[in-house]
Write a protein that holds these residues in place. Structure first.
Motif, PDB file in Angstrom:
ATOM      1  N   GLU A 130       1.067  14.763  -9.404  1.00  0.00           N
ATOM      2  CA  GLU A 130       1.542  13.330  -9.470  1.00  0.00           C
ATOM      3  C   GLU A 130       1.137  12.588  -8.841  1.00  0.00           C
ATOM      4  O   GLU A 130       1.039  10.958  -8.418  1.00  0.00           O
ATOM      5  N   LEU A 131       1.281  13.504  -7.459  1.00  0.00           N
ATOM      6  CA  LEU A 131       0.913  12.080  -6.007  1.00  0.00           C
ATOM      7  C   LEU A 131      -0.281  11.641  -6.349  1.00  0.00           C
ATOM      8  O   LEU A 131      -0.981  10.529  -6.323  1.00  0.00           O
ATOM      9  N   PHE A 201       8.805   9.217   1.387  1.00  0.00           N
ATOM     10  CA  PHE A 201       7.826   8.296   1.164  1.00  0.00           C
ATOM     11  C   PHE A 201       8.352   7.733  -0.320  1.00  0.00           C
ATOM     12  O   PHE A 201       7.952   6.264  -0.114  1.00  0.00           O
ATOM     13  N   ILE A 202       8.525   8.435  -1.197  1.00  0.00           N
ATOM     14  CA  ILE A 202       9.387   8.132  -2.348  1.00  0.00           C
ATOM     15  C   ILE A 202      10.331   6.948  -1.742  1.00  0.00           C
ATOM     16  O   ILE A 202      10.397   5.922  -2.742  1.00  0.00           O
ATOM     17  N   ARG A 203      11.157   7.477  -1.380  1.00  0.00           N
ATOM     18  CA  ARG A 203      12.309   6.323  -0.490  1.00  0.00           C
ATOM     19  C   ARG A 203      11.324   4.550  -0.531  1.00  0.00           C
ATOM     20  O   ARG A 203      11.916   3.798  -0.354  1.00  0.00           O
ATOM     21  N   TYR A 204      10.711   4.323   0.565  1.00  0.00           N
ATOM     22  CA  TYR A 204       9.558   3.839   1.150  1.00  0.00           C
ATOM     23  C   TYR A 204       8.766   3.089   0.107  1.00  0.00           C
ATOM     24  O   TYR A 204       8.778   1.642   0.491  1.00  0.00           O
ATOM     25  N   LEU A 205       8.547   3.819  -1.088  1.00  0.00           N
ATOM     26  CA  LEU A 205       7.343   3.117  -2.037  1.00  0.00           C
ATOM     27  C   LEU A 205       8.295   2.768  -2.713  1.00  0.00           C
ATOM     28  O   LEU A 205       7.566   1.387  -3.567  1.00  0.00           O
ATOM     29  N   LYS A 206       8.956   2.749  -3.109  1.00  0.00           N
ATOM     30  CA  LYS A 206      10.428   2.221  -4.763  1.00  0.00           C
ATOM     31  C   LYS A 206      10.118   0.442  -4.377  1.00  0.00           C
ATOM     32  O   LYS A 206       9.751  -0.641  -5.292  1.00  0.00           O
ATOM     33  N   VAL A 291      -0.416  -1.173 -17.472  1.00  0.00           N
ATOM     34  CA  VAL A 291       0.215   0.208 -18.685  1.00  0.00           C
ATOM     35  C   VAL A 291      -0.086   1.043 -16.696  1.00  0.00           C
ATOM     36  O   VAL A 291       0.796   2.012 -16.648  1.00  0.00           O
ATOM     37  N   ARG A 292      -0.837   1.124 -15.794  1.00  0.00           N
ATOM     38  CA  ARG A 292      -1.241   1.839 -14.937  1.00  0.00           C
ATOM     39  C   ARG A 292      -0.065   1.233 -14.243  1.00  0.00           C
ATOM     40  O   ARG A 292       0.085   2.712 -13.241  1.00  0.00           O
ATOM     41  N   VAL A 293       0.690   0.466 -13.849  1.00  0.00           N
ATOM     42  CA  VAL A 293       1.590   0.162 -13.002  1.00  0.00           C
ATOM     43  C   VAL A 293       2.911   0.278 -13.222  1.00  0.00           C
ATOM     44  O   VAL A 293       3.446   1.530 -12.142  1.00  0.00           O
ATOM     45  N   GLN A 294       2.894   0.780 -15.045  1.00  0.00           N
ATOM     46  CA  GLN A 294       4.448   1.421 -15.362  1.00  0.00           C
ATOM     47  C   GLN A 294       4.463   2.692 -15.125  1.00  0.00           C
ATOM     48  O   GLN A 294       5.592   3.625 -15.227  1.00  0.00           O
ATOM     49  N   GLU A 295       2.642   3.406 -15.384  1.00  0.00           N
ATOM     50  CA  GLU A 295       3.273   4.899 -14.710  1.00  0.00           C
ATOM     51  C   GLU A 295       2.906   5.607 -13.875  1.00  0.00           C
ATOM     52  O   GLU A 295       3.354   6.639 -13.080  1.00  0.00           O
ATOM     53  N   CYS A 296       3.206   4.473 -12.625  1.00  0.00           N
ATOM     54  CA  CYS A 296       2.746   4.179 -11.373  1.00  0.00           C
ATOM     55  C   CYS A 296       4.643   4.888 -11.012  1.00  0.00           C
ATOM     56  O   CYS A 296       5.369   5.935 -10.462  1.00  0.00           O
ATOM     57  N   SER A 299       5.696   8.218 -12.669  1.00  0.00           N
ATOM     58  CA  SER A 299       4.668   9.642 -11.242  1.00  0.00           C
ATOM     59  C   SER A 299       6.096   9.834 -10.652  1.00  0.00           C
ATOM     60  O   SER A 299       6.571  10.491 -10.305  1.00  0.00           O
ATOM     61  N   VAL A 300       7.018   8.669 -10.275  1.00  0.00           N
ATOM     62  CA  VAL A 300       8.522   8.710  -9.749  1.00  0.00           C
ATOM     63  C   VAL A 300       8.579   9.162  -9.546  1.00  0.00           C
ATOM     64  O   VAL A 300       8.963  10.484  -8.761  1.00  0.00           O
ATOM     65  N   LYS A 301       9.350   9.123 -11.162  1.00  0.00           N
ATOM     66  CA  LYS A 301      10.546   9.911 -11.653  1.00  0.00           C
ATOM     67  C   LYS A 301       9.990  11.377 -11.767  1.00  0.00           C
ATOM     68  O   LYS A 301      10.630  12.326 -10.965  1.00  0.00           O
TER      69      LYS A 301
END
Lengths: 405, 172
Positions: A130-131, A201-206, A291-296, A299-301
């Motif tokens: 997923e990363l 990283f996830i905290r940074y990415l959101k 759709v690609r942006v929503q899939e990001c 993936s984070v979830k």
């Protein structure tokens, strides 16, 4: 001694190239034949498009492939199963983890050892896949925005992808081509402290994903360039066996992670975003990017849930050996086997024929998602502008390493 | 609809002669179909409301080698509404000499248009000619390449446009 790989220069060699499908004398008087590629930035690699245009209107597009053909299938049927994995990396080089996961899953099922794989190994596989999916979508969205004239998103996406690449480099030592997932296990366990760094990283990415939303897909210029362009109706998409975000952009909720329930995906919660035509018609270029942006986000979830499990009940122990179930001898019994998995670009399938007598597959065919997705380009770009052709090509999100194999 | 029912349905429609064998150990299970009926069988599976195989996942060409003397084409179908996968297989005799005509298999590209490029690829690497295909050209290899490299007995050509192809066996 002379260099054995020597090119004998002959003047006529300069004029030889792949012949065109259309000849100038068969065109109508108002039509013109132009050639895009193979060296062209918006083709995302080496792809040549032979385009028949009437003024600025595209009449027909003929893709010419094969400039990056590296004989994957010939290699795969001349070496043992485990030695093929580095070649798999080099097929879809932007999503190597996902491709490895699909291949390894197929071989494990053929051997009948897929139930023996420890859950920690499976969770790590899903986590890294997923990363890698995030990284792959970042490249796809960033280069797509650059294709149609926005330079900033590309730099921002590459900045965020860099963090993922460093994380994955920390795991296995390579930035893009990992050879990390092995048949029956993993190359190494996660390094100590990886889970915490990944959470950081996830905290940074959101917040960055929200920025991405505002910067790209809600951007007025972006919407005007992509909405109602390259509309792919659902029936045509299914007839062309389109898969991945492109199929979901046309409005069908089909994701093999949910349908086939492979690996540990049934234990994880995530949604399947589909295109709804919010800015134009369902199935246009904007929907595919949406759709690609929503899939990001999805993936984070998944990454968050994996990290939670990896830090609680599947915690790292001293005794844990990720290579414990790696078989010494990989010799599946005689059978035909087709395995498929959901890659960032769609359905990646492998067809194996094992003869039961050797460690080498008798035939190994890779069903590449980009190869199939690209075949629809002539159908959806006819009648549009040449500038729209570039927008459509970018929205298909091809990786030429996988198209040509 | 399960595998046995599909086999019965096809036998009812096309007669016993259509069926050349089944392989239930394969994943997904495979039906071997007579070569001249493959397009009709595919059309029936595509159009019949009970099967509705609307998605051609993969099309693979296989060379069984000069000793077996056969080439195979394997079709992997998937039905999105029923979530059922099925394999079909045809076997054709192989031309052992390069001068013989290429083996012929009817195209299915008028049913699933995705088969267009898959069939071109099978033609390119294995030398199976798909009759009725709209555009039978090589796809991955250059148009002036000689031979079909995934054949088990394929010999590389010596030189291609003045470049040594097999760089281990060279004389200069």
């Amino acid at each position: 001694m002379a260099n054995p790989i020597q090119y004998q220069y002959e003047k006529e060699n300069l004029h030889r190239s792949e012949p065109n499908k259309y000849q100038p004398e068969h065109l109508k008087p108002e039509e013109m034949l132009i050639n895009i590629g193979p060296q062209h930035p918006s083709t995302h690699g080496v792809l040549r498009l032979e385009v028949v245009v009437d003024g600025e209107i595209v009449v027909d597009v003929v893709p010419h492939l094969g400039y990056l053909h590296r004989c994957f299938e010939k290699h795969a049927e001349s070496m043992p199963y485990n030695q093929t994995i580095p070649y798999i990396d080099r097929m879809d080089y932007l999503a190597a983890m996902n491709s490895e996961h699909a291949y390894v899953m197929g071989v494990e099922r053929m051997l009948g050892i897929e139930k023996d794989i420890p859950p920690r190994v499976e969770y790590i596989r899903v986590l890294v896949a997923e990363l890698n999916r995030l990284a792959s979508h970042f490249v796809s969205i960033g280069t797509y925005a650059m294709d149609i004239g926005a330079y900033t998103p590309f730099l921002w996406m590459m900045r965020d992808r860099e963090h993922i690449q460093r994380l994955l480099e920390w795991i296995c030592g390579a930035r893009m081509l990992y050879n990390y997932i092995w048949i029956g296990g993993l190359f190494y366990d996660l390094p100590v402290g990886f889970e915490e760094r990944c959470q950081e990283f996830i905290r940074y990415l959101k917040p960055k994903l929200i920025e991405l939303n505002q910067l790209v897909i809600e951007n007025k210029i972006f919407v005007e360039r992509t909405a109602n362009v390259g509309v792919l109706p659902l029936d045509l998409a299914i007839n062309y066996a389109i898969s991945g975000p492109m199929l979901r952009g046309s409005g069908l909720k089909l994701d093999f992670r949910k349908v086939d329930n492979y690996s540990v995906y049934p234990e994880l919660e995530f949604d399947i975003p589909v295109g709804e035509g919010l800015m134009g018609t369902t199935g246009d270029c904007w929907d595919r990017t949406y759709v690609r942006v929503q899939e990001c986000y999805e993936s984070v979830k998944i990454i968050e849930q994996c990290l939670e499990r990896l830090q609680s009940d599947l915690k790292r122990t001293r005794e844990f050996d990720p290579r414990a179930h790696v078989p010494k001898k990989i010799r599946p019994k005689k059978q035909d086997f087709y395995v498929r998995a959901e890659n960032p670009r769609g359905e990646l399938g492998f067809f194996f024929r094992a003869d039961g007598r050797s460690d080498i597959p008798f035939r190994c065919k890779a069903r590449s998602s980009c190869f199939v997705n690209l075949s629809v380009i002539a159908e959806i770009s006819k009648g549009g502008m040449v500038a729209d052709l570039i927008a459509i090509l970018g929205s298909i999100d091809i990786v030429l390493g996988e198209v040509d194999r | 609809m399960c595998f046995e029912n599909i086999v019965t349905l096809l036998i009812d429609k096309f007669g016993e002669g259509m069926l050349e064998g089944t392989d239930k150990d394969a994943t997904p299970p495979i039906i071997q179909v007579a070569v001249k009926q493959i397009a009709a069988v595919c059309m029936e599976l595509y159009e019949n409301k009970q099967t509705y195989f609307d998605y051609l996942s993969c099309l693979t060409g296989i060379d069984n080698g000069p000793d077996a003397g056969t080439l195979e084409v394997v079709y992997h179908l998937y039905s999105i509404p029923y979530n059922v996968a099925l394999g079909l297989k045809v076997q054709v005799p192989r031309n052992n000499k390069a001068t013989d005509a290429l083996p012929q298999v009817p195209t299915v590209s008028h049913i699933w248009r995705t088969a267009d490029w898959h069939e071109r690829e099978a033609y390119d690497v294995l030398g199976i000619h798909f009759t009725g295909h709209p555009d039978m050209r090589r796809i991955l290899l250059p148009a002036d390449w000689e031979g079909h490299p995934l054949r088990k007995d394929d010999q590389l050509q010596q030189k291609y446009h003045g470049i040594h192809v097999d760089y281990n066996t060279t004389d200069n």
